[in-house]
Design a protein around this motif. Structure first.
Motif, short mmCIF file in Angstrom:
data_model
loop_
_atom_site.label_atom_id
_atom_site.label_comp_id
_atom_site.label_asym_id
_atom_site.label_seq_id
_atom_site.Cartn_x
_atom_site.Cartn_y
_atom_site.Cartn_z
N LEU A 154 0.81 -1.22 0.00
CA LEU A 154 0.00 0.00 0.00
C LEU A 154 0.84 1.27 0.00
O LEU A 154 0.28 2.36 0.05
CB LEU A 154 -0.91 0.00 1.23
CG LEU A 154 -1.99 -1.08 1.27
CD1 LEU A 154 -2.64 -1.12 2.64
CD2 LEU A 154 -3.03 -0.86 0.19
N PRO A 156 2.43 3.15 -2.21
CA PRO A 156 2.08 4.26 -3.12
C PRO A 156 0.85 5.03 -2.64
O PRO A 156 0.81 6.26 -2.75
CB PRO A 156 1.82 3.55 -4.45
CG PRO A 156 2.63 2.30 -4.37
CD PRO A 156 2.55 1.87 -2.93
N PHE A 157 -0.14 4.32 -2.10
CA PHE A 157 -1.33 4.99 -1.58
C PHE A 157 -1.01 5.77 -0.31
O PHE A 157 -1.40 6.93 -0.17
CB PHE A 157 -2.42 3.96 -1.30
CG PHE A 157 -3.63 4.51 -0.59
CD1 PHE A 157 -4.60 5.20 -1.29
CD2 PHE A 157 -3.78 4.35 0.79
CE1 PHE A 157 -5.72 5.73 -0.63
CE2 PHE A 157 -4.88 4.87 1.45
CZ PHE A 157 -5.85 5.56 0.73
N LEU A 158 -0.26 5.15 0.58
CA LEU A 158 0.03 5.77 1.87
C LEU A 158 0.94 6.98 1.74
O LEU A 158 0.90 7.89 2.57
CB LEU A 158 0.66 4.75 2.82
CG LEU A 158 -0.25 3.58 3.23
CD1 LEU A 158 0.54 2.54 4.00
CD2 LEU A 158 -1.43 4.08 4.06
N GLY A 160 0.78 9.04 -0.78
CA GLY A 160 0.03 10.06 -1.50
C GLY A 160 -0.86 10.85 -0.55
O GLY A 160 -0.72 10.78 0.67
N ILE A 162 -3.98 11.30 1.42
CA ILE A 162 -4.99 10.39 1.96
C ILE A 162 -6.35 11.09 1.97
O ILE A 162 -6.48 12.18 2.53
CB ILE A 162 -4.63 9.95 3.40
CG1 ILE A 162 -3.23 9.34 3.44
CG2 ILE A 162 -5.67 8.97 3.92
CD1 ILE A 162 -3.06 8.10 2.61
N VAL A 181 -6.49 0.57 6.31
CA VAL A 181 -6.57 0.19 4.90
C VAL A 181 -5.88 -1.13 4.58
O VAL A 181 -6.00 -1.62 3.46
CB VAL A 181 -6.01 1.31 3.99
CG1 VAL A 181 -6.83 2.58 4.14
CG2 VAL A 181 -4.54 1.58 4.27
#
Length: 244
Positions: A154, A156-158, A160, A162, A181
């Motif tokens: 995760l 890349p998501f974390l 970016g 949120i 998540v």
């Protein structure tokens, strides 16, 4: 309430008749997809999954509770959570009263989460549900179906921006964003035949909407879901809404 076109009863009836034809076509298409779901090839479950239940440790086959079909809702309640996900809780509100009707059709419905079973049962009591709820613990049951992620996956998501709704839901669960998540919701289905367990269907995301009855009802109201542009998620646990 936004402004909207106002017409005559005759105009409404004509537009409604046209829409009804499309709704019937969608229903027929839904029937076809349901048949294709049933026609999916079954996959034998080879792993020896174990679950903590109110009765002790049980294998997957025991969760059928004497029936030949099993529906498992993968409820987002991870080990660090202090309370279940509000969205999953809203789904459980729909699942719980349907469990008795599913039993009449040879289907057992349960929820599975990774938090300790004591936490799950205490939360179930708070919410007033009665379905069986098991803990998959640190086993691979949820992971094998794609409903558990590592923080590395995760990243890349974390790293970016949120979304505010994610932070809101994580806080509501008593955990941080990574802790929230790493869990994901889902529905998996099984058949028990000659002592063997087979996986027959898996879905997540919008595939879960049949268990979110409120969306089907909202879709028929003048303003619909009305979620566009909202910074916070409107869903709450049923005992957290302000009384009006």
């Amino acid at each position: 309430m936004p402004e909207h076109e106002v017409g005559t009863q005759e105009e409404f009836d004509a537009a409604r008749a046209e829409l009804l034809a499309q709704e019937k076509e969608l229903t027929r298409r839904g029937d076809e997809l349901a048949r294709k779901r049933r026609d999916l090839p079954w996959v034998r479950v080879e792993k020896d999954y174990g679950f903590e239940t109110a009765r002790g440790t049980e294998p997957l086959a025991e969760l059928f509770d004497g029936r030949s079909q099993l529906l498992v809702y993968h409820f987002m309640f991870g080990p660090p959570y202090e309370a279940g996900c509000p969205v999953c809780s809203s789904i459980a509100d729909t699942l719980d009263p349907n469990a008795v009707h599913l039993k009449a059709r040879d289907v057992t419905l349960i929820c599975s989460s990774r938090a300790p079973v004591g936490k799950l049962l205490a939360y179930r009591e708070r919410m007033g549900w009665s379905f069986d709820w098991v803990s998959a613990g640190t086993g691979e049951f949820h992971r094998d179906l794609g409903f558990v992620y590592t923080e590395e996956e995760l990243r890349p998501f974390l790293e970016g921006e949120i979304p505010g709704t994610v932070r809101q839901l994580a806080e509501a669960c008593g955990t941080d964003v990574p802790g929230y998540v790493t869990e994901a919701p889902g529905l998996s289905c099984y058949a028990l035949a000659d002592g063997a367990v087979y996986r027959t269907y898996v879905t997540t995301a919008r595939g879960l909407e049949p268990a979110m009855a409120y969306y089907g009802l909202l879709d028929r109201t003048p303003m619909g879901r009305h979620e566009e542009g909202e910074d916070t998620h409107w869903l709450r646990r049923h005992d957290e809404y302000e009384k009006t």
